[in-house]
Design a protein around this motif. Structure first.
Motif, PDB file in Angstrom:
ATOM      1  N   CYS A 116       0.411  -1.588  -0.290  1.00 22.32           N
ATOM      2  CA  CYS A 116       0.103  -0.433  -0.075  1.00 22.32           C
ATOM      3  C   CYS A 116       1.251   1.028  -0.011  1.00 22.32           C
ATOM      4  O   CYS A 116       0.560   2.377  -1.111  1.00 22.32           O
ATOM      5  CB  CYS A 116      -1.535   0.156   1.116  1.00 22.32           C
ATOM      6  N   HIS A 117       2.098   1.546   0.719  1.00 25.00           N
ATOM      7  CA  HIS A 117       2.244   2.567   0.887  1.00 25.00           C
ATOM      8  C   HIS A 117       3.390   2.562  -0.464  1.00 25.00           C
ATOM      9  O   HIS A 117       3.943   3.303  -0.968  1.00 25.00           O
ATOM     10  CB  HIS A 117       3.958   2.308   2.185  1.00 25.00           C
ATOM     11  N   ARG A 118       3.788   1.696  -0.948  1.00 28.74           N
ATOM     12  CA  ARG A 118       4.855   1.776  -2.068  1.00 28.74           C
ATOM     13  C   ARG A 118       3.937   2.203  -3.676  1.00 28.74           C
ATOM     14  O   ARG A 118       4.455   3.063  -4.371  1.00 28.74           O
ATOM     15  CB  ARG A 118       5.794   0.210  -2.272  1.00 28.74           C
ATOM     16  N   LEU A 153       4.701  -3.947 -10.087  1.00 31.10           N
ATOM     17  CA  LEU A 153       5.784  -4.122  -9.547  1.00 31.10           C
ATOM     18  C   LEU A 153       6.795  -3.035 -11.183  1.00 31.10           C
ATOM     19  O   LEU A 153       7.309  -1.633 -10.205  1.00 31.10           O
ATOM     20  CB  LEU A 153       6.521  -5.446  -9.604  1.00 31.10           C
ATOM     21  N   GLU A 154       6.366  -3.038 -12.272  1.00 34.26           N
ATOM     22  CA  GLU A 154       6.494  -2.086 -13.473  1.00 34.26           C
ATOM     23  C   GLU A 154       5.978  -1.007 -12.806  1.00 34.26           C
ATOM     24  O   GLU A 154       6.848  -0.273 -12.992  1.00 34.26           O
ATOM     25  CB  GLU A 154       6.159  -2.079 -14.362  1.00 34.26           C
ATOM     26  N   PHE A 155       4.856  -0.568 -12.353  1.00 30.96           N
ATOM     27  CA  PHE A 155       4.206   0.931 -12.126  1.00 30.96           C
ATOM     28  C   PHE A 155       5.613   1.443 -11.123  1.00 30.96           C
ATOM     29  O   PHE A 155       5.644   2.471 -10.939  1.00 30.96           O
ATOM     30  CB  PHE A 155       2.554   0.609 -11.625  1.00 30.96           C
ATOM     31  N   ALA A 156       5.433   0.619 -10.182  1.00 31.07           N
ATOM     32  CA  ALA A 156       6.040   1.046  -8.873  1.00 31.07           C
ATOM     33  C   ALA A 156       7.811   1.039  -8.707  1.00 31.07           C
ATOM     34  O   ALA A 156       8.165   2.467  -8.889  1.00 31.07           O
ATOM     35  CB  ALA A 156       6.066  -0.344  -7.743  1.00 31.07           C
ATOM     36  N   VAL A 157       8.343   0.460  -9.622  1.00 30.19           N
ATOM     37  CA  VAL A 157       9.685   1.292 -10.544  1.00 30.19           C
ATOM     38  C   VAL A 157       9.506   2.835 -11.206  1.00 30.19           C
ATOM     39  O   VAL A 157      10.352   3.291 -10.933  1.00 30.19           O
ATOM     40  CB  VAL A 157      10.335   0.089 -11.268  1.00 30.19           C
ATOM     41  N   CYS A 178      10.788  -0.604  -4.168  1.00 29.01           N
ATOM     42  CA  CYS A 178       9.814  -1.297  -4.628  1.00 29.01           C
ATOM     43  C   CYS A 178       9.622  -2.454  -4.439  1.00 29.01           C
ATOM     44  O   CYS A 178       8.804  -3.518  -4.893  1.00 29.01           O
ATOM     45  CB  CYS A 178      10.097  -1.636  -5.976  1.00 29.01           C
ATOM     46  N   TRP A 179      10.849  -3.557  -3.333  1.00 27.12           N
ATOM     47  CA  TRP A 179      10.634  -5.082  -3.936  1.00 27.12           C
ATOM     48  C   TRP A 179      10.197  -5.018  -2.012  1.00 27.12           C
ATOM     49  O   TRP A 179      10.725  -4.437  -0.938  1.00 27.12           O
ATOM     50  CB  TRP A 179      11.578  -5.376  -4.108  1.00 27.12           C
ATOM     51  N   ASP A 180       9.710  -6.277  -1.674  1.00 29.60           N
ATOM     52  CA  ASP A 180       9.744  -6.511  -0.092  1.00 29.60           C
ATOM     53  C   ASP A 180      10.806  -6.926   0.054  1.00 29.60           C
ATOM     54  O   ASP A 180      11.124  -7.001   1.256  1.00 29.60           O
ATOM     55  CB  ASP A 180       8.122  -7.160  -0.088  1.00 29.60           C
ATOM     56  N   ASP A 181      11.432  -8.116  -0.591  1.00 32.35           N
ATOM     57  CA  ASP A 181      12.456  -8.874  -0.153  1.00 32.35           C
ATOM     58  C   ASP A 181      13.638  -8.775  -1.431  1.00 32.35           C
ATOM     59  O   ASP A 181      13.277  -8.070  -1.761  1.00 32.35           O
ATOM     60  CB  ASP A 181      12.519 -10.413   0.195  1.00 32.35           C
TER      61      ASP A 181
END
Length: 218
Positions: A116-118, A153-157, A178-181
């Motif tokens: 959510c925060h991402r 993920l692409e959107f977040a980056v 952008c990644w959790d791990d």
């Protein structure tokens, strides 16, 4: 922030929703894909949690279809399928996170909150650079007015690069936001490569050798 939980096990659906509400989130629930699909036409979600198998249907097929229509809401898959092939398939079809059952509900909550925060809390509603437009609320990206199909993920980056347009963004910066791990080797590079392909036109994402990436017209 509002999230959707799509889970056909009523007890689990109620428990997850209660936990997420306790973490301060607004939560809608659906027992199946048709019910969730109707909600997606009316509501924008900061994150969607999908049980992967719903009434014999694999949710990754639905998510892949929604991605092709420009849907970029972050997606977390819940599943009992725990092979490497299954996890890779989840990410390849538009998933952003993957949690294997049985799971600790506290871990699920932490992962949902991070997704959510991402999704862009605290950023401008729309980020613009040249002919690129990143809508942080609708989770939509347009290039020269054309809607693009991106995974969450692409959107977040891309959103992170656009929020720092003209600045060098390191690989570590992207991983942190952008990644959790820690992702597997070359995953960041693979996401950048897909973004460049999907953006078409004059290149916007430039490699700054030895440092990272920069979003800019030249």
């Amino acid at each position: 922030m509002r999230v959707m939980v799509v889970e056909d096990d009523e007890n689990l659906r109620v428990a997850v929703a209660a936990q997420l509400r306790g973490a301060g989130l607004e939560v809608d629930t659906a027992p199946d894909i048709p019910t969730a699909d109707r909600a997606f036409t009316a509501t924008t979600y900061a994150c969607v949690v999908f049980d992967r198998m719903l009434d014999g249907l694999d949710a990754i097929d639905y998510v892949q279809h929604r991605r092709s229509l420009g849907w970029t809401a972050p997606v977390l898959f819940l599943t009992a399928r725990d092979t490497v092939h299954d996890r890779v398939a989840g990410f390849a079809h538009g998933g952003d996170d993957y949690l294997v059952k049985p799971f600790a509900i506290e871990e699920l909550t932490a992962r949902v909150l991070k997704l959510c925060h991402r999704a862009g809390a605290g950023r401008p509603t729309v980020l613009r650079h040249a002919d690129l437009e990143v809508d942080c609320i609708r989770h939509e990206v347009r290039r020269a007015g054309v809607l693009l199909s991106l995974s969450g993920l692409e959107f977040a980056v891309l959103e992170y690069l656009a929020a720092h347009a003209g600045q060098v963004v390191t690989r570590a910066d992207l991983i942190e936001h952008c990644w959790d791990d820690e992702p597997m080797a070359n995953v960041v590079e693979a996401v950048i490569k897909r973004l460049r392909r999907k953006l078409h036109g004059p290149e916007l994402i430039h490699t700054v050798h030895g440092h990272g990436y920069r979003l800019g017209s030249a």
